[in-house]
Design a protein around this motif. Structure first.
Motif, PDB file in Angstrom:
ATOM      1  N   TRP A  34     -55.230  49.464  45.286  1.00 35.06           N
ATOM      2  CA  TRP A  34     -54.820  49.792  43.844  1.00 35.06           C
ATOM      3  C   TRP A  34     -54.341  48.892  43.160  1.00 35.06           C
ATOM      4  O   TRP A  34     -55.026  48.543  41.903  1.00 35.06           O
ATOM      5  N   ALA A  35     -53.579  47.884  43.591  1.00 33.13           N
ATOM      6  CA  ALA A  35     -53.066  46.777  42.817  1.00 33.13           C
ATOM      7  C   ALA A  35     -54.393  45.946  42.559  1.00 33.13           C
ATOM      8  O   ALA A  35     -54.450  45.172  41.566  1.00 33.13           O
ATOM      9  N   ALA A  36     -54.901  45.774  43.688  1.00 32.06           N
ATOM     10  CA  ALA A  36     -56.034  44.800  43.645  1.00 32.06           C
ATOM     11  C   ALA A  36     -57.269  45.281  42.629  1.00 32.06           C
ATOM     12  O   ALA A  36     -57.876  44.278  42.098  1.00 32.06           O
ATOM     13  N   VAL A  37     -57.468  46.329  42.574  1.00 33.40           N
ATOM     14  CA  VAL A  37     -58.346  47.034  41.498  1.00 33.40           C
ATOM     15  C   VAL A  37     -58.038  46.591  40.206  1.00 33.40           C
ATOM     16  O   VAL A  37     -58.566  46.080  39.183  1.00 33.40           O
ATOM     17  N   GLU A  38     -56.604  46.711  39.855  1.00 33.49           N
ATOM     18  CA  GLU A  38     -56.116  46.372  38.409  1.00 33.49           C
ATOM     19  C   GLU A  38     -56.250  44.666  38.293  1.00 33.49           C
ATOM     20  O   GLU A  38     -56.497  44.201  37.153  1.00 33.49           O
ATOM     21  N   ALA A  39     -55.933  43.990  39.475  1.00 36.29           N
ATOM     22  CA  ALA A  39     -56.086  42.578  39.454  1.00 36.29           C
ATOM     23  C   ALA A  39     -57.470  42.184  38.819  1.00 36.29           C
ATOM     24  O   ALA A  39     -57.658  41.181  38.042  1.00 36.29           O
ATOM     25  N   LEU A  40     -58.528  42.665  39.593  1.00 37.86           N
ATOM     26  CA  LEU A  40     -59.874  42.195  39.139  1.00 37.86           C
ATOM     27  C   LEU A  40     -60.254  42.695  37.723  1.00 37.86           C
ATOM     28  O   LEU A  40     -61.122  41.936  36.974  1.00 37.86           O
ATOM     29  N   ASN A  41     -59.967  43.922  37.521  1.00 34.83           N
ATOM     30  CA  ASN A  41     -60.459  44.668  36.464  1.00 34.83           C
ATOM     31  C   ASN A  41     -59.573  44.422  35.225  1.00 34.83           C
ATOM     32  O   ASN A  41     -60.018  44.257  34.041  1.00 34.83           O
ATOM     33  N   GLY A  42     -58.270  43.975  35.446  1.00 36.95           N
ATOM     34  CA  GLY A  42     -57.303  43.986  34.493  1.00 36.95           C
ATOM     35  C   GLY A  42     -57.428  42.284  33.480  1.00 36.95           C
ATOM     36  O   GLY A  42     -58.159  41.709  33.719  1.00 36.95           O
ATOM     37  N   PRO A  43     -56.168  42.125  32.765  1.00 40.91           N
ATOM     38  CA  PRO A  43     -56.425  41.037  32.069  1.00 40.91           C
ATOM     39  C   PRO A  43     -56.361  39.600  33.066  1.00 40.91           C
ATOM     40  O   PRO A  43     -55.664  39.658  34.077  1.00 40.91           O
ATOM     41  N   GLN A  44     -57.093  38.518  32.426  1.00 42.18           N
ATOM     42  CA  GLN A  44     -57.185  37.538  33.453  1.00 42.18           C
ATOM     43  C   GLN A  44     -56.674  36.305  32.741  1.00 42.18           C
ATOM     44  O   GLN A  44     -56.510  35.090  33.253  1.00 42.18           O
ATOM     45  N   ASP A  45     -56.024  36.504  31.417  1.00 41.56           N
ATOM     46  CA  ASP A  45     -55.332  35.280  30.819  1.00 41.56           C
ATOM     47  C   ASP A  45     -54.314  34.677  31.305  1.00 41.56           C
ATOM     48  O   ASP A  45     -54.166  33.418  30.938  1.00 41.56           O
ATOM     49  N   PHE A  46     -53.485  35.128  32.613  1.00 37.97           N
ATOM     50  CA  PHE A  46     -52.504  34.516  32.863  1.00 37.97           C
ATOM     51  C   PHE A  46     -52.834  33.309  34.055  1.00 37.97           C
ATOM     52  O   PHE A  46     -52.212  32.532  34.356  1.00 37.97           O
ATOM     53  N   ILE A  47     -54.074  33.435  34.535  1.00 38.27           N
ATOM     54  CA  ILE A  47     -54.890  32.561  35.253  1.00 38.27           C
ATOM     55  C   ILE A  47     -54.733  31.133  34.649  1.00 38.27           C
ATOM     56  O   ILE A  47     -54.280  30.096  35.305  1.00 38.27           O
ATOM     57  N   PRO A  48     -55.467  31.087  33.531  1.00 33.61           N
ATOM     58  CA  PRO A  48     -55.440  29.377  32.943  1.00 33.61           C
ATOM     59  C   PRO A  48     -54.037  29.045  32.662  1.00 33.61           C
ATOM     60  O   PRO A  48     -53.816  27.767  32.742  1.00 33.61           O
ATOM     61  N   ARG A  49     -53.015  30.278  32.096  1.00 31.24           N
ATOM     62  CA  ARG A  49     -51.706  29.679  32.143  1.00 31.24           C
ATOM     63  C   ARG A  49     -51.069  28.954  33.254  1.00 31.24           C
ATOM     64  O   ARG A  49     -50.526  28.024  33.148  1.00 31.24           O
ATOM     65  N   ASN A  50     -51.401  29.818  34.195  1.00 32.62           N
ATOM     66  CA  ASN A  50     -50.841  29.307  35.731  1.00 32.62           C
ATOM     67  C   ASN A  50     -51.500  27.772  36.052  1.00 32.62           C
ATOM     68  O   ASN A  50     -50.671  27.165  36.476  1.00 32.62           O
ATOM     69  N   ASN A  51     -52.829  27.634  35.759  1.00 28.14           N
ATOM     70  CA  ASN A  51     -53.573  26.622  36.213  1.00 28.14           C
ATOM     71  C   ASN A  51     -52.883  25.391  35.465  1.00 28.14           C
ATOM     72  O   ASN A  51     -53.130  24.387  35.754  1.00 28.14           O
ATOM     73  N   LYS A  52     -52.600  25.483  34.291  1.00 27.01           N
ATOM     74  CA  LYS A  52     -51.863  24.641  33.271  1.00 27.01           C
ATOM     75  C   LYS A  52     -50.667  23.847  33.897  1.00 27.01           C
ATOM     76  O   LYS A  52     -50.545  22.707  34.068  1.00 27.01           O
ATOM     77  N   VAL A  53     -49.870  24.804  34.468  1.00 26.87           N
ATOM     78  CA  VAL A  53     -48.588  24.295  34.960  1.00 26.87           C
ATOM     79  C   VAL A  53     -49.159  23.748  36.478  1.00 26.87           C
ATOM     80  O   VAL A  53     -48.540  22.550  36.943  1.00 26.87           O
TER      81      VAL A  53
END
Length: 400
Positions: free
Chosen positions: A278-297
């Motif tokens: 159920w956590a993975a459902v939210e990961a895939l369907n939910g906001p993705q905006d943190f990924i580019p923020r993490n990638n910047k670091v």
């Protein structure tokens, strides 16, 4: 001991886990150790994903599920493949396992017979060859050296394929090198595979979202749709979503293969953790905006590590396109003598003496099938990385 299975003699423990455990032991004993062995983001799992898991617990979603994934997660994976990879699957073509490792293992166990060969570009993730060996087949390695950017060439692949070749395991971006294949490079690989219809392809895309600069990710079945019917496209939520411990991996592939993998899973682990699904459902369907923020670091850390390692005497560190690893060569230090008096003959000697002298834990390249190199994971605090690289520079300078 004689009662253990003979197959265990064909495999060895994971070198990356061994290094991580060694670093923990030394820390527990009071040593000042910086561990750069684990392939695990230091960022926490995003709150919305945590809340989805808590909600699942409170709603009583804690029972057994379908062996290879709840319908909601399979639907989210189908949509992810369509949205991000232009791949069209049905839920019957989706497998969910306890991490990407189980998905890969299930596929190999479901398809390999004695005498089969599996092609693996080297350097490779440490578990690929051992999973092939446990499945009773033989790993065959293709050189993907620093000279070719740690990427296998189309000519090398073509030359390595034999009538016994059953799978090609293809990892981009790569663990351990961080190398990632461009669409043009994938096109050349696909053209070779089209000539050999008996070879199936297992693409490990676990680091798909961890790419830097202007690199654009693509996967083989996307580049050449004619390969879709013999490609298993493997991914998971561990790396990009900072969910390593949640243990959810998944794959899309031909329905017959997916069904066979489910049969294996039904007799081994059964369903992955319900809460994690159920956590993975939210990961895939939910906001993705943190990924580019993490990638910047991650990119800042990559640039820091590459720069500092290239300032160390005797090291050469290419700049990778993705993942969160660098794979520097220590060839320039082979033959020198460490402060302990030991002569550095191999990359394993180098990492052992580095740990002893400076308390920096990295993984030897020989564990990944290509040396003399070593792998550093820069998925850790920037201050620790800077200190670790300073120690590595000092260690390299101390060799005589």
């Amino acid at each position: 001991m004689s009662f253990l299975a003979q197959s265990l003699s064909r495999v060895k423990p994971s070198a990356t886990i061994a290094v991580t455990n060694k670093a923990r032991e030394l820390k527990a004993a009071g040593r000042d150790v910086i561990g750069l062995g684990a392939g695990e983001p230091d960022f926490d799992t995003p709150d919305n994903i945590k809340e989805a898991a808590i909600r699942a617990i409170r709603d009583g979603r804690t029972k057994y599920t379908a062996v290879d994934g709840i319908p909601e997660l399979k639907a989210a994976i189908v949509e992810k493949f369509k949205r991000e990879n232009n791949l069209a699957y049905t839920p019957a073509q989706i497998s969910v396992g306890t991490g990407g490792k189980q998905v890969l293992y299930n596929a190999l166990m479901a398809t390999l017979n004695p005498g089969d060969e599996v092609l693996i570009p080297a350097p490779y993730w440490v578990s690929y060859p051992d999973m092939v060996l446990l499945a009773g087949a033989e790993p065959t390695f293709i050189d993907a050296s620093m000279a070719t950017g740690f990427k296998v060439t189309a000519d090398a692949l073509d030359a390595a394929i034999t009538p016994k070749t059953k799978w090609l395991i293809f990892n981009s971006p790569s663990n351990p090198s961080g190398a990632a294949y461009t669409r043009a490079e994938l096109r050349a690989i696909a053209d070779v595979l089209l000539k050999h219809p008996h070879v199936w392809v297992m693409t490990d895309d676990m680091y798909e979202h961890l790419v830097y600069d202007d690199f654009v990710f693509a996967t083989l079945a996307e580049v050449e749709p004619a390969l879709t019917d013999r490609t298993l496209t493997v991914n998971g939520v561990s790396k990009a979503y900072c969910m390593t411990g949640w243990r959810i991996g998944y794959a899309g592939g031909p329905a017959q293969l997916i069904k066979a993998m489910a049969n294996i899973q039904s007799q081994s682990t059964s369903n992955p953790c319900t809460i994690s699904q159920w956590a993975a459902v939210e990961a895939l369907n939910g906001p993705q905006d943190f990924i580019p923020r993490n990638n910047k670091v991650f990119k800042e850390r990559r640039d820091l590590v590459v720069s500092m390692l290239n300032q160390a005497r005797g090291l050469h560190c290419p700049t990778p396109e993705g993942a969160f690893y660098v794979y520097p060569s220590c060839e320039g230090l082979i033959g020198r003598t460490a402060p302990s008096g030991k002569r550095i003959e191999t990359d394993e000697d180098f990492v052992s003496e580095l740990l002893e002298a400076e308390g920096v834990a990295v993984v030897q390249g020989s564990a990944f099938g290509l040396g003399p190199n070593f792998r550093i994971s820069y998925a850790t605090a920037t201050s620790d990385l800077e200190e670790a690289c300073t120690r590595i520079q000092r260690f390299c300078g101390s060799l005589t």
